[in-house]
Design a protein around this motif. Structure first.
Motif, PDB file in Angstrom:
ATOM      1  N   ASN A 136       0.813  -1.226   0.000  1.00 31.81           N
ATOM      2  CA  ASN A 136       0.000   0.000   0.000  1.00 31.81           C
ATOM      3  C   ASN A 136       0.843   1.271   0.000  1.00 31.81           C
ATOM      4  O   ASN A 136       0.311   2.362  -0.172  1.00 31.81           O
ATOM      5  CB  ASN A 136      -0.927  -0.008   1.209  1.00 31.81           C
ATOM      6  CG  ASN A 136      -1.774  -1.269   1.201  1.00 31.81           C
ATOM      7  OD1 ASN A 136      -2.650  -1.416   0.360  1.00 31.81           O
ATOM      8  ND2 ASN A 136      -1.468  -2.206   2.101  1.00 31.81           N
ATOM      9  N   GLY A 137       2.138   1.112   0.236  1.00 36.79           N
ATOM     10  CA  GLY A 137       3.010   2.283   0.287  1.00 36.79           C
ATOM     11  C   GLY A 137       3.947   2.303  -0.908  1.00 36.79           C
ATOM     12  O   GLY A 137       3.616   1.800  -1.981  1.00 36.79           O
ATOM     13  N   ASP A 138       5.120   2.900  -0.700  1.00 31.64           N
ATOM     14  CA  ASP A 138       6.132   2.943  -1.754  1.00 31.64           C
ATOM     15  C   ASP A 138       6.749   1.554  -1.909  1.00 31.64           C
ATOM     16  O   ASP A 138       7.178   0.960  -0.920  1.00 31.64           O
ATOM     17  CB  ASP A 138       7.231   3.946  -1.379  1.00 31.64           C
ATOM     18  CG  ASP A 138       6.977   5.289  -2.028  1.00 31.64           C
ATOM     19  OD1 ASP A 138       6.112   5.364  -2.916  1.00 31.64           O
ATOM     20  OD2 ASP A 138       7.647   6.258  -1.620  1.00 31.64           O
ATOM     21  N   ILE A 139       6.798   1.094  -3.122  1.00 27.18           N
ATOM     22  CA  ILE A 139       7.337  -0.232  -3.406  1.00 27.18           C
ATOM     23  C   ILE A 139       8.785  -0.057  -3.842  1.00 27.18           C
ATOM     24  O   ILE A 139       9.061   0.361  -4.969  1.00 27.18           O
ATOM     25  CB  ILE A 139       6.467  -0.923  -4.465  1.00 27.18           C
ATOM     26  CG1 ILE A 139       5.071  -1.147  -3.875  1.00 27.18           C
ATOM     27  CG2 ILE A 139       7.098  -2.225  -4.933  1.00 27.18           C
ATOM     28  CD1 ILE A 139       4.052  -1.594  -4.881  1.00 27.18           C
ATOM     29  N   ALA A 140       9.680  -0.349  -2.914  1.00 26.91           N
ATOM     30  CA  ALA A 140      11.105  -0.157  -3.207  1.00 26.91           C
ATOM     31  C   ALA A 140      11.925  -1.058  -2.278  1.00 26.91           C
ATOM     32  O   ALA A 140      11.475  -1.325  -1.169  1.00 26.91           O
ATOM     33  CB  ALA A 140      11.508   1.308  -2.999  1.00 26.91           C
ATOM     34  N   PRO A 141      13.083  -1.523  -2.696  1.00 23.22           N
ATOM     35  CA  PRO A 141      13.645  -1.294  -4.026  1.00 23.22           C
ATOM     36  C   PRO A 141      12.911  -2.094  -5.099  1.00 23.22           C
ATOM     37  O   PRO A 141      12.283  -3.105  -4.830  1.00 23.22           O
ATOM     38  CB  PRO A 141      15.084  -1.771  -3.875  1.00 23.22           C
ATOM     39  CG  PRO A 141      15.056  -2.791  -2.787  1.00 23.22           C
ATOM     40  CD  PRO A 141      13.982  -2.331  -1.836  1.00 23.22           C
ATOM     41  N   ASP A 175      -7.014   1.884  -4.067  1.00 24.87           N
ATOM     42  CA  ASP A 175      -7.828   2.764  -3.237  1.00 24.87           C
ATOM     43  C   ASP A 175      -7.359   2.607  -1.787  1.00 24.87           C
ATOM     44  O   ASP A 175      -7.415   1.511  -1.240  1.00 24.87           O
ATOM     45  CB  ASP A 175      -9.298   2.336  -3.396  1.00 24.87           C
ATOM     46  CG  ASP A 175     -10.230   3.091  -2.469  1.00 24.87           C
ATOM     47  OD1 ASP A 175      -9.747   3.943  -1.699  1.00 24.87           O
ATOM     48  OD2 ASP A 175     -11.440   2.803  -2.525  1.00 24.87           O
ATOM     49  N   PRO A 176      -6.912   3.717  -1.167  1.00 18.82           N
ATOM     50  CA  PRO A 176      -6.407   3.613   0.215  1.00 18.82           C
ATOM     51  C   PRO A 176      -7.468   3.060   1.182  1.00 18.82           C
ATOM     52  O   PRO A 176      -7.124   2.505   2.235  1.00 18.82           O
ATOM     53  CB  PRO A 176      -6.026   5.045   0.580  1.00 18.82           C
ATOM     54  CG  PRO A 176      -6.189   5.873  -0.633  1.00 18.82           C
ATOM     55  CD  PRO A 176      -6.857   5.078  -1.708  1.00 18.82           C
ATOM     56  N   GLN A 177      -8.742   3.211   0.806  1.00 19.77           N
ATOM     57  CA  GLN A 177      -9.816   2.677   1.666  1.00 19.77           C
ATOM     58  C   GLN A 177      -9.918   1.160   1.561  1.00 19.77           C
ATOM     59  O   GLN A 177     -10.645   0.528   2.328  1.00 19.77           O
ATOM     60  CB  GLN A 177     -11.182   3.266   1.254  1.00 19.77           C
ATOM     61  CG  GLN A 177     -11.259   4.771   1.260  1.00 19.77           C
ATOM     62  CD  GLN A 177     -10.867   5.358   2.605  1.00 19.77           C
ATOM     63  OE1 GLN A 177     -11.322   4.885   3.650  1.00 19.77           O
ATOM     64  NE2 GLN A 177      -9.997   6.346   2.583  1.00 19.77           N
ATOM     65  N   ASP A 178      -9.228   0.598   0.589  1.00 28.94           N
ATOM     66  CA  ASP A 178      -9.326  -0.850   0.354  1.00 28.94           C
ATOM     67  C   ASP A 178      -7.916  -1.421   0.228  1.00 28.94           C
ATOM     68  O   ASP A 178      -7.489  -1.880  -0.837  1.00 28.94           O
ATOM     69  CB  ASP A 178     -10.135  -1.082  -0.934  1.00 28.94           C
ATOM     70  CG  ASP A 178     -10.353  -2.558  -1.228  1.00 28.94           C
ATOM     71  OD1 ASP A 178     -10.212  -3.382  -0.300  1.00 28.94           O
ATOM     72  OD2 ASP A 178     -10.655  -2.875  -2.398  1.00 28.94           O
ATOM     73  N   PRO A 179      -7.152  -1.346   1.320  1.00 33.14           N
ATOM     74  CA  PRO A 179      -5.743  -1.753   1.259  1.00 33.14           C
ATOM     75  C   PRO A 179      -5.586  -3.222   0.877  1.00 33.14           C
ATOM     76  O   PRO A 179      -6.472  -4.026   1.128  1.00 33.14           O
ATOM     77  CB  PRO A 179      -5.234  -1.497   2.676  1.00 33.14           C
ATOM     78  CG  PRO A 179      -6.454  -1.456   3.535  1.00 33.14           C
ATOM     79  CD  PRO A 179      -7.565  -0.955   2.673  1.00 33.14           C
ATOM     80  N   THR A 224      -5.808 -10.193  -0.523  1.00 38.00           N
ATOM     81  CA  THR A 224      -7.085  -9.565  -0.172  1.00 38.00           C
ATOM     82  C   THR A 224      -7.004  -8.089  -0.545  1.00 38.00           C
ATOM     83  O   THR A 224      -5.912  -7.536  -0.722  1.00 38.00           O
ATOM     84  CB  THR A 224      -7.356  -9.613   1.344  1.00 38.00           C
ATOM     85  OG1 THR A 224      -6.295  -8.917   1.999  1.00 38.00           O
ATOM     86  CG2 THR A 224      -7.438 -11.026   1.861  1.00 38.00           C
ATOM     87  N   GLY A 225      -8.164  -7.458  -0.635  1.00 40.65           N
ATOM     88  CA  GLY A 225      -8.224  -6.012  -0.867  1.00 40.65           C
ATOM     89  C   GLY A 225      -7.781  -5.629  -2.268  1.00 40.65           C
ATOM     90  O   GLY A 225      -7.689  -6.461  -3.167  1.00 40.65           O
ATOM     91  N   GLY A 226      -7.532  -4.343  -2.437  1.00 36.37           N
ATOM     92  CA  GLY A 226      -7.057  -3.832  -3.727  1.00 36.37           C
ATOM     93  C   GLY A 226      -8.065  -4.014  -4.852  1.00 36.37           C
ATOM     94  O   GLY A 226      -7.680  -4.075  -6.025  1.00 36.37           O
TER      95      GLY A 226
END
Ligand code: NG6
Ligand code: CA
Length: 499
Positions: A136-141, A175-179, A224-226
């Motif tokens: 749900n956040g920054d995907i790194a590396p 959607d941040p509401q649906d992590p 789940t989610g997304g």
């Protein structure tokens, strides 16, 4: 005097023009076998676009992916290091951390050094994040940390969760509401999974692939989610082609390298309805038609942008073919006389030639004379070869198994490598027409995919020139040659590098 001066200026100008490094477009198909495309002999499926590329380029008959599965092949292509040297480079789950260390030299960093704009669009399957990734956040590396300026990814495989695209460092449309959450090994919600409701599925699993259901198809792993971010398999080729054309348009004015890695023709084979029924082979054949369409779209875009002349285009595959890879998609029933691996024995997963001997076409108008070449070439050489073509000097430890094969790519060297390691369960060493397969106690046959894996408890030696089907093991008759090749393979392994 004046004439002489003009002649010198003209010849210097033409040398400079000739030396201008080309754009690079690598079209990396998934699980396409040697015999799956028209220019390599397929007749049950038509591939006019791949064939037109081949007609204008050099078509190799002894070219190899580094391995007989996806992750190690891609690892080798991008790092120039044989994947067997590094633990953890087998087929990765969809929640694996990235296996290419940020900071190391890759195909992308090499071309960046020459001023290229670099992008990867399509299948990645080299892991993302540093472990325990929060999607749900920054995907790194990720690719941006190993030399790519842009990325739009299918993170792992089409048959593995997560079933979302990643662009830059973010899941597209999340959607941040649906992590979202991803898990392997343990179930993370109560919804029915493919194993429980096989009859409700759009395409039934045959083996594996019986966990979380997305778009009516059950996958490997749980998520789940997304909800908004979930992909629609039928649109995937369009999504990648659209993004790739944008990349070409955006960077038409500077050297670029686009690594376009298709999902086709990996499972699940769910081509867009435009392609359904285009062959008599069911979804596997139709997915080949869709792949060919993708190639045509990119070639047309290069033409429209007047870039074809100065773009080096490569078409190849990450491993050999498989027919049934775990879904009931009629691929076995409808195969008919089609030979996915062409004349070679085995296929994906196999130490026999069918595992790694793949289509490989290089087109660069005016520089690569069209034709056919039997030179032995490997994808592990992309780093050193493209470094040479782009005028980049490699440091000593860079791309440790990558050799400059530009002379072979240009059709000037008809022999290619003097040796090449092929990786499946067992390692094999090719030297000229001879192939040595080390002893390996794993099974000889995979019952699920019906693949001859090429493993045997004793060493094997074949002359793939005289005996392309690898039917006569010469290890007894030519014991000295077998011993010498065993020793060479051992030395190459022990040396930790071969460049
Ligand atoms: C296997 C999968 C297969 C495919 C392969 C990776 C099962 C039973 N089989 O484990 O379907 O996903 O991994 O393919 O789960 S590759 O082209 O990415 O290497
Ligand atoms: Ca593959």
């Amino acid at each position: 005097m004046k004439v002489w001066f003009l002649a010198v200026v003209a010849s210097v100008a033409s040398a400079v023009a000739q030396a201008a490094p080309p754009n690079v477009l690598v079209i990396y198909a998934d699980d396409i076998g040697y015999g799956d495309v028209g220019c390599y002999g397929a007749t049950a499926v038509k591939t006019p676009n791949i064939d037109r590329l081949a007609a204008a380029g050099l078509r190799f008959t002894d070219a190899h992916s580094a391995a007989a599965t996806c992750t190690p092949s891609r690892y080798s292509l991008l790092t120039g290091e044989y994947a067997f040297r590094k633990k953890g480079t087998g087929v990765l789950p969809g929640n694996a951390k990235m296996i290419i260390e940020p900071g190391r030299t890759t195909l992308a960093t090499i071309l960046q050094r020459a001023g290229y704009r670099t992008g990867v669009i399509g299948k990645w399957h080299l892991g993302l994040g540093a472990g325990d990734l929060d999607w749900n956040g920054d995907i790194a590396p990720g690719p941006l940390e190993v030399g790519f300026d842009e990325c739009m990814l299918l993170p792992a495989t089409g048959d593995r969760v997560p079933c979302v695209y990643v662009e830059g460092r973010r899941v597209v449309g999340l959607d941040p509401q649906d992590p979202m959450a991803v898990a392997y090994g343990k179930r993370i919600d109560e919804r029915p999974i493919g194993r429980e409701v096989p009859d409700t599925l759009k395409m039934r699993w045959d083996f594996g692939h019986d966990m979380t259901i997305v778009n009516g198809i059950s996958r490997i792993g749980y998520m789940t989610g997304g909800g908004n971010a979930l992909w629609v398999d039928e649109d995937m080729a369009d999504v990648f082609v659209t993004r790739a054309k944008k990349f070409l348009r955006d960077h038409a004015k500077r050297p670029f390298c686009l690594y376009f890695a298709t999902h086709d023709i990996h499972v699940p084979r769910v081509p867009n309805r435009r392609f359904v029924g285009k062959t008599e082979m069911g979804p596997r054949g139709d997915a080949i038609v869709q792949l060919d369409w993708c190639v045509g779209e990119l070639l047309d875009e290069l033409d429209a942008l007047h870039l074809a002349e100065n773009t080096l285009v490569i078409f190849t595959s990450d491993n050999g073919p498989v027919v049934n890879d775990g879904y009931r998609d009629q691929s076995e029933e409808e195969l008919g006389e089609h030979r996915p691996a062409g004349p070679w024995r085995g296929g994906k997963y196999s130490a026999f030639e069918g595992g790694t001997r793949v289509p490989f076409v290089v087109r660069w108008p005016g520089r690569v004379a069209p034709g056919e070449s039997a030179a032995l070439v490997g994808q592990v050489d992309f780093c050193a070869t493209l470094a040479k073509i782009a005028g980049v000097e490699l440091a000593d430890g860079d791309a440790p198994d990558s050799l400059d094969q530009s002379a072979a790519w240009f059709g000037k060297d008809r022999r290619g490598r003097d040796h090449l390691i092929e990786q499946a369960g067992a390692l094999s060493l090719r030297q000229g027409a001879f192939k040595f397969i080390e002893a390996n106690k794993r099974g000889a046959f995979d019952k699920q995919t019906k693949t001859e894996l090429g493993n045997a408890p004793q060493v094997q030696l074949y002359d793939v020139g005289e005996d392309p089907g690898e039917t006569r093991n010469l290890a007894g008759e030519q014991a000295e040659r077998a011993a010498a090749m065993a020793a060479r393979l051992e030395a190459l392994r022990a040396a930790g590098r071969s460049r």
